[in-house]
Design a protein around this motif. Structure first.
Motif, mmCIF file in Angstrom:
data_model
loop_
_atom_site.group_PDB
_atom_site.id
_atom_site.type_symbol
_atom_site.label_atom_id
_atom_site.label_comp_id
_atom_site.label_asym_id
_atom_site.label_seq_id
_atom_site.Cartn_x
_atom_site.Cartn_y
_atom_site.Cartn_z
ATOM 1 N N SER A 120 0.805 -1.221 0.000
ATOM 2 C CA SER A 120 0.000 0.000 0.000
ATOM 3 C C SER A 120 0.836 1.269 0.000
ATOM 4 O O SER A 120 0.287 2.374 -0.097
ATOM 5 C CB SER A 120 -0.941 0.003 1.206
ATOM 6 O OG SER A 120 -0.210 -0.018 2.417
ATOM 7 N N SER A 121 2.160 1.149 0.094
ATOM 8 C CA SER A 121 3.024 2.339 0.014
ATOM 9 C C SER A 121 2.799 3.119 -1.272
ATOM 10 O O SER A 121 3.069 4.328 -1.327
ATOM 11 C CB SER A 121 4.500 1.925 0.093
ATOM 12 O OG SER A 121 4.798 1.298 1.305
ATOM 13 N N TYR A 122 2.315 2.442 -2.323
ATOM 14 C CA TYR A 122 2.169 3.153 -3.590
ATOM 15 C C TYR A 122 1.137 4.275 -3.492
ATOM 16 O O TYR A 122 1.151 5.212 -4.288
ATOM 17 C CB TYR A 122 1.860 2.213 -4.751
ATOM 18 C CG TYR A 122 0.556 1.456 -4.720
ATOM 19 C CD1 TYR A 122 -0.679 2.088 -4.787
ATOM 20 C CD2 TYR A 122 0.561 0.062 -4.696
ATOM 21 C CE1 TYR A 122 -1.863 1.375 -4.797
ATOM 22 C CE2 TYR A 122 -0.611 -0.664 -4.701
ATOM 23 C CZ TYR A 122 -1.830 -0.008 -4.756
ATOM 24 O OH TYR A 122 -3.004 -0.719 -4.767
ATOM 25 N N TRP A 123 0.237 4.218 -2.509
ATOM 26 C CA TRP A 123 -0.701 5.325 -2.332
ATOM 27 C C TRP A 123 0.046 6.634 -2.078
ATOM 28 O O TRP A 123 -0.396 7.706 -2.499
ATOM 29 C CB TRP A 123 -1.649 5.037 -1.168
ATOM 30 C CG TRP A 123 -2.794 4.130 -1.507
ATOM 31 C CD1 TRP A 123 -2.919 2.813 -1.195
ATOM 32 C CD2 TRP A 123 -3.989 4.488 -2.214
ATOM 33 N NE1 TRP A 123 -4.115 2.316 -1.668
ATOM 34 C CE2 TRP A 123 -4.795 3.331 -2.290
ATOM 35 C CE3 TRP A 123 -4.456 5.674 -2.783
ATOM 36 C CZ2 TRP A 123 -6.032 3.323 -2.922
ATOM 37 C CZ3 TRP A 123 -5.703 5.676 -3.414
ATOM 38 C CH2 TRP A 123 -6.471 4.512 -3.474
ATOM 39 N N ASN A 124 1.180 6.555 -1.382
ATOM 40 C CA ASN A 124 1.952 7.771 -1.118
ATOM 41 C C ASN A 124 2.561 8.334 -2.396
ATOM 42 O O ASN A 124 2.662 9.549 -2.563
ATOM 43 C CB ASN A 124 3.034 7.504 -0.078
ATOM 44 C CG ASN A 124 2.441 7.181 1.273
ATOM 45 O OD1 ASN A 124 2.136 6.020 1.557
ATOM 46 N ND2 ASN A 124 2.222 8.181 2.099
ATOM 47 N N LEU A 125 2.969 7.454 -3.299
ATOM 48 C CA LEU A 125 3.454 7.919 -4.590
ATOM 49 C C LEU A 125 2.308 8.547 -5.382
ATOM 50 O O LEU A 125 2.472 9.599 -6.014
ATOM 51 C CB LEU A 125 4.078 6.765 -5.384
ATOM 52 C CG LEU A 125 4.485 7.074 -6.831
ATOM 53 C CD1 LEU A 125 5.412 8.276 -6.897
ATOM 54 C CD2 LEU A 125 5.157 5.850 -7.460
ATOM 55 N N LEU A 126 1.125 7.925 -5.346
ATOM 56 C CA LEU A 126 -0.019 8.486 -6.064
ATOM 57 C C LEU A 126 -0.379 9.869 -5.521
ATOM 58 O O LEU A 126 -0.651 10.801 -6.290
ATOM 59 C CB LEU A 126 -1.223 7.537 -5.959
ATOM 60 C CG LEU A 126 -1.041 6.159 -6.619
ATOM 61 C CD1 LEU A 126 -2.242 5.268 -6.337
ATOM 62 C CD2 LEU A 126 -0.808 6.292 -8.119
ATOM 63 N N LEU A 127 -0.344 10.024 -4.195
ATOM 64 C CA LEU A 127 -0.600 11.345 -3.603
ATOM 65 C C LEU A 127 0.463 12.354 -4.032
ATOM 66 O O LEU A 127 0.166 13.525 -4.296
ATOM 67 C CB LEU A 127 -0.632 11.243 -2.081
ATOM 68 C CG LEU A 127 -1.856 10.562 -1.453
ATOM 69 C CD1 LEU A 127 -1.651 10.408 0.049
ATOM 70 C CD2 LEU A 127 -3.131 11.349 -1.730
ATOM 71 N N HIS A 128 1.718 11.890 -4.095
ATOM 72 C CA HIS A 128 2.817 12.758 -4.535
ATOM 73 C C HIS A 128 2.569 13.246 -5.963
ATOM 74 O O HIS A 128 2.769 14.434 -6.275
ATOM 75 C CB HIS A 128 4.124 11.970 -4.450
ATOM 76 C CG HIS A 128 5.334 12.731 -4.899
ATOM 77 N ND1 HIS A 128 5.926 13.736 -4.147
ATOM 78 C CD2 HIS A 128 6.074 12.635 -6.049
ATOM 79 C CE1 HIS A 128 6.973 14.221 -4.810
ATOM 80 N NE2 HIS A 128 7.083 13.569 -5.955
ATOM 81 N N LEU A 129 2.111 12.357 -6.830
ATOM 82 C CA LEU A 129 1.854 12.724 -8.223
ATOM 83 C C LEU A 129 0.644 13.642 -8.331
ATOM 84 O O LEU A 129 0.628 14.575 -9.143
ATOM 85 C CB LEU A 129 1.657 11.459 -9.069
ATOM 86 C CG LEU A 129 2.905 10.597 -9.233
ATOM 87 C CD1 LEU A 129 2.547 9.242 -9.842
ATOM 88 C CD2 LEU A 129 3.956 11.306 -10.090
#
Length: 326
Positions: free
Chosen positions: A167-176
């Motif tokens: 679920s760490s990828y949610w942080n990348l999605l928020l970053h984008l």
């Protein structure tokens, strides 16, 4: 409006296709509610019109084929599952298109183990990358020209992004989202989807499992000795003498074989043992510290925080439901 292309690789993880679509279309909905135009045009992009996932349990229908997309702004590479080399082979027809789009100005972001697909393009050579900590050893073995960054949630270099595990990828999605639609929209998305914004590290979740897929037998024996003697204070000099290797040469060989220096390896083994005690016992921090061979509480706390991102008490309170404050 930014054109977002979410790939549908063979053997991909369904959630890592659905979640990016959800957050970018969700931002468009937030903007519509306040009378603003959409920020993103979101498309699912495949090699074929339909891709079956999870042994045919689900099928995903592509909006367009890669041959239909002449220009895009952001490519999202979902996580993949199964045997990684097989998955890479199945998806190799994506690679020339990703490379061409990147050189034509597109940004590319991999989610979790999708880093294996992004790294296979060669675009990450000489750059840093994040991925799931569980596959770190395999990633380093397959892509020695890429610097895998342990513990980091989001890595960004020259228009290439990657995220930590699960679920760490949610942080990348928020970053984008923040980069392309603004901080306000990123905060709104974080609140609506109950996400922790600005989380930087996956270190608290990492379970250390020493790299032993190498052929240096004395080093492998040294690793096993360290792991079996977690309560002891072991020095590099002692190990070098024990295995009849000069100290400097021992350090070089150990680092080459394990991706850790001997000191780092000793520390990580001890902290992993401490984590398990903090998770599963009612011992206080001092008792755990002594059990893993430390006698200096300041040194123990410093190393523990360096590896996990948390203090021993914070870690215990996070993962031990029966923890009692000391």
């Amino acid at each position: 409006m930014k054109h977002v292309s979410i790939l549908i690789p063979h053997d991909s993880v369904m959630a890592s296709i659905v979640d990016p679509r959800l957050i970018f279309t969700g931002v468009n909905d937030f903007l519509a509610q306040v009378g603003k135009p959409p920020a993103f045009k979101v498309q699912l992009v495949g090699l074929t019109r339909e891709v079956q996932l999870h042994n045919g349990t689900f099928s995903v229908h592509a909006d367009v084929l890669i041959s239909d997309v002449k220009k895009t702004d952001l490519i999202l590479v979902p996580a993949i599952g199964g045997e990684l080399k097989t998955a890479i082979k199945k998806n190799e027809n994506f690679f020339p298109w990703i490379i061409d789009q990147y050189h034509n100005g597109a940004e590319v972001a991999s989610l979790c183990i999708g880093a294996f697909l992004l790294a296979s393009t060669g675009l990450l050579n000489g750059k840093e990358c994040s991925s799931h900590w569980l596959t770190a050893n395999e990633f380093r073995e397959m892509f020695p020209e890429v610097t895998l960054v342990d513990g980091r949630i989001v890595t960004e270099q020259q228009g290439l992004y990657s995220s930590g595990g699960a679920s760490s990828y949610w942080n990348l999605l928020l970053h984008l989202v923040e980069k392309h639609a603004g901080r306000e929209m990123a905060i709104m998305a974080a609140k609506v989807y109950a996400l922790e914004i600005d989380r930087k590290t996956q270190s608290p979740f990492i379970m250390f499992n020493g790299q032993k897929k190498h052929e240096d037998e004395p080093i492998k024996q040294a690793q096993e000795f360290i792991e079996k003697n977690v309560t002891e204070r072991i020095s590099v000099e002692e190990l070098a003498v024990k295995y009849a290797i000069g100290k400097r040469h021992f350090i070089r060989r150990f680092k080459k074989a394990t991706n850790n220096t001997p000191i780092e390896y000793i520390q990580r083994v001890k902290i992993e043992a401490a984590k398990k005690q903090l998770e599963n016992s009612r011992k206080n921090v001092n008792e755990v510290m002594y059990d893993v061979g430390y006698s200096d509480i300041k040194a123990f706390r410093t190393v523990f925080r360096k590896i996990t991102g948390l203090s021993p008490i914070e870690y215990r309170n996070k993962y031990n439901g029966e923890a009692v404050e000391v």
